[in-house]
Each structure stands twice: as structure tokens, then as C-alpha cells.
Write an enzyme that holds these catalytic residues in place. Structure first.
Site, PDB file in Angstrom:
ATOM      1  N   GLU A 200     -23.913 -51.321   3.754  1.00  0.00           N
ATOM      2  CA  GLU A 200     -23.926 -50.781   5.134  1.00  0.00           C
ATOM      3  C   GLU A 200     -25.377 -50.493   5.512  1.00  0.00           C
ATOM      4  OE1 GLU A 200     -22.260 -46.869   5.597  1.00  0.00           O
ATOM      5  OE2 GLU A 200     -22.145 -46.992   7.781  1.00  0.00           O
ATOM      6  N   ASP A 279     -13.765 -47.346  11.842  1.00  0.00           N
ATOM      7  CA  ASP A 279     -14.532 -46.413  10.999  1.00  0.00           C
ATOM      8  C   ASP A 279     -14.203 -44.959  11.349  1.00  0.00           C
ATOM      9  OD1 ASP A 279     -16.177 -45.757   8.913  1.00  0.00           O
ATOM     10  OD2 ASP A 279     -18.044 -46.450   9.823  1.00  0.00           O
TER      11      ASP A 279
END
Ligand code: ADE
Ligand code: ZN
Length: 348
Positions: A200, A279
Site C-alpha cells: 500500500e 476500505d
């Protein structure tokens, strides 16, 4: 002409979500109510202003504030139920959702209390709502390997139909992902499915470690995967799913300027099993239906493409095979019914 779907159609499209955090899905109004109840001072007077951040570190600081308001099992029951209610309203029919006890354990709330509440919210939602969910316990990487091992043991002792797997979140920088090998091995021994936030804001090497040394069967984000062509080939060959969160990578991770510049489209072209997820929909004020609209617009995806993305979520899920097969049948029937309602040709 290949049909494109309206925003409303995409909101109603049946979906699977595999990357969504229960704390990050919480409503600002609920956090304000819980803060008042527990006498926690928030840094803002308007709860809408609570969710204001522009980097992963800032975001995690606000995550800490949210978690300071979560004290009792009933608090966790409430945010879990509400997160599933909001998911159902975005078209989610099946979700594997993270909860991250590390944030409250350090404030003195035992993991058993967290799970008691999350489990209750999950069961209530299964009863009331048209969304079927399972949970994934995410350990907090910066808290270290002993915490990871403790979380693996705890998760392993719960009902596998409700708590299906283990994962890990928070930052990647200054974290040695190899230090979690023993915890992931223990989780595997206990029959838990395994995933991790990797690539990420950290390098593709963290994805390689997850796949080769931690036994992870799925990768959360995987934004940097394409930096490593050999690893990309392996991920495609083994069909290891990515739970991609394009807008989160823009507004939380700050690793890409906009969704149109996100590697999702290239990953899909190459054959990566990439799923689309929100998310932290509460904190981002942007749910998975908004995400489908953003992705369709950014990549000029047709309705067929968006339906294919939805079906990829079933493939990538950890639902039992008979449940996956029932979901596929249901989704295809709903795709057809929606097309008919919106006057579009049947799926090609
Ligand atoms: N916790 C919740 N969302 C996260 C993200 N995007 N990255 C790392 N940890 C998280
Ligand atoms: Zn996440």
C-alpha cells in the site's frame, strides 16, 4: 453499443466486499454519541469534521480517536451492525470485514469484549439484513509479533463460520513483515485463512514476503504489485486475489493522484484477480457503490466490466464452495433483472 450503467444502477448492483474495516466504516454521528456517553473529548465540535485527513499517518491518528470511543461490547455490536446496514444499502450481499482489536487493547479493552460485540452485531445483521458477513481479525503491525501471535491464538479459538481469518493492518514503513511468520504459521495451523495489508505505502517486496513467507492467500491493496514482473506473473498464475481500494489509495494512502491513474485497470488487463473495495467507507464518506461509480468513470468500464468485477469478489472470497455457487447464481439473476428494469440488453 456496449451499455454503461447509471450511478443508481451501480449502487443497486449486487456486490461482494472483502476489504472494509468495521472501525473505519463507523458513522461519525455514532462515534460522537459514544464519545459523549463515555466522556471522551473529541478534537472537533461537528462530528462531520472528525474524518479529515490527507495521509495514512494522519488517518491512523483519527482511527485512534475513533477507537478511544469504543469501550463496551455493545459499542462494537452497534458499529458492526451499522457498518453492515450501510454495506447492504450500497448493494453488498456478502462481506468479509476486518476488525482491529490492537487499537483498543492498548486502552485496556480486552479482545474478548471486542469479539463479543462484533459477533453480536454480525449475527443480528445476518438475521435482519440482506447481507451475509464473516469477520477477519486484523492484528496491528506496529504492536509487534507477540501481539500478532496472541491474536492468532484468539481468532483460532472462535467459530470459523463467523471469524474466518486473520490479517494485519496499519503502516508498512519500518515494519519487518518477516517478523510475523510465526504468527501466520500458527494461524494456518489453526485453520484460519490469511491475508495482509501489503504494497500500500510499502514496496512490492512486502507482497512477496506475504506470499512466499507468510502463507497469505490474499493481499490487501497490493498497489505496488506491478513493480515486480516476476511476482506479478506468480500472482496471476496462482490467482492470488488483490483487494484493491482505489479511492483509499488516493485519499488515505496518498500514493496515487486520482483513480484514473490507479494500476487497477492494468492489473485486470494482465489477468490479476483484482477486486474493488471501499476500505473505510465511514471515514472516507465514500462507500463501495461510490467506488464502483468512480472506477467505471475513471476507466470507461461498461456494465459488463462492472458485473465481472462484482463476480471476481465471489471468486476471491473465503465463502464455502456451495455458498459461492449460490451467490453466483443469485448475482447473475439480479444482473439480468436490473438490466431489464433499466432497459439494457442482457449480459453478453
Ligand atoms: N486500517 C484501516 N485502513 C487502513 C489502510 N488503508 N491501511 C492500513 N491500515 C488501515
Ligand atoms: Zn485497509
Amino acid at each position: 453499443m456496449v451499455p454503461h450503467a447509471s450511478d443508481q444502477h451501480l449502487r443497486r448492483l449486487p456486490k461482494v466486499e472483502l476489504h472494509c474495516h468495521v472501525e473505519g466504516a463507523s458513522r461519525a454521528t455514532t462515534i460522537k454519541a459514544l464519545a459523549d456517553r463515555h466522556g471522551v473529548a473529541l478534537p472537533v465540535s461537528d462530528p462531520a469534521d472528525l474524518y479529515d485527513f490527507s495521509s495514512l499517518n494522519q488517518f491512523l491518528g483519527i482511527y485512534d480517536i475513533i477507537c478511544a470511543c469504543l469501550r463496551t461490547a455493545d459499542d462494537f455490536r452497534r458499529i458492526t451492525y451499522e457498518a453492515l446496514e450501510d454495506g447492504a444499502n450500497a448493494g453488498v450481499r456478502y462481506r468479509e470485514m476486518f476488525f482491529s482489536p490492537g487499537f483498543v487493547i492498548r486502552l485496556g479493552v480486552p479482545v474478548a469484549t471486542v469479539w463479543e460485540g462484533v459477533r453480536a452485531g454480525l449475527l443480528e445483521a445476518r438475521h435482519d439484513l440482506d447481507i451475509h458477513a464473516r469477520m477477519i481479525l486484523d492484528f496491528d503491525k506496529p504492536t509487534g509479533p507477540a501481539h500478532a501471535m496472541e491474536m492468532a491464538a484468539f481468532a483460532g479459538a472462535q467459530d470459523r463460520d463467523l471469524l474466518v481469518g486473520i490479517g494485519a493492518d496499519s503502516v508498512e514503513r519500518d515494519i519487518d513483515h518477516r517478523s510475523f511468520a510465526a504468527a501466520f504459521a500458527e494461524a494456518g495451523r489453526l485453520g484460519l485463512r490469511r491475508t495482509i495489508h501489503a504494497g500500500e505505502d510499502g514496496p512490492a517486496d512486502n507482497i512477496a514476503v506475504a506470499v512466499h513467507e507468510l502463507g497469505c492467500e490474499r493481499i490487501d491493496h497490493g498497489f505496488r504489485l506491478l513493480d515486480d514482473p516476476d511476482l506479478t506473473a506468480e500472482v496471476i498464475d496462482r490467482q492470488i486475489p488483490l483487494t484493491v481500494c482505489p479511492t483509499s489509495n488516493v485519499v488515505i494512502g496518498n500514493v496515487v493522484a486520482d483513480v484514473a491513474s490507479h494500476p487497477l485497470a492494468r492489473q485486470r488487463e494482465l489477468g490479476v484477480l483484482a477486486t474493488v473495495n471501499s476500505d473505510d467507507p465511514g471515514m472516507m464518506r465514500f462507500d463501495i457503490a461510490d467506488e464502483y461509480v468512480a472506477v467505471a468513470q475513471a476507466f470507461d468500464y461498461s456494465l459488463d466490466d462492472m458485473e465481472t468485477i462484482s463476480l471476481a469478489g465471489i471468486e476471491a472470497s473465503w465463502a464455502p464452495d456451495d455458498e459461492k455457487s449460490a451467490l453466483r447464481h443469485r448475482f447473475v439473476a439480479e444482473f439480468d433483472a436490473l438490466r431489464q428494469e433499466y432497459g439494457l440488453p442482457t449480459r453478453g
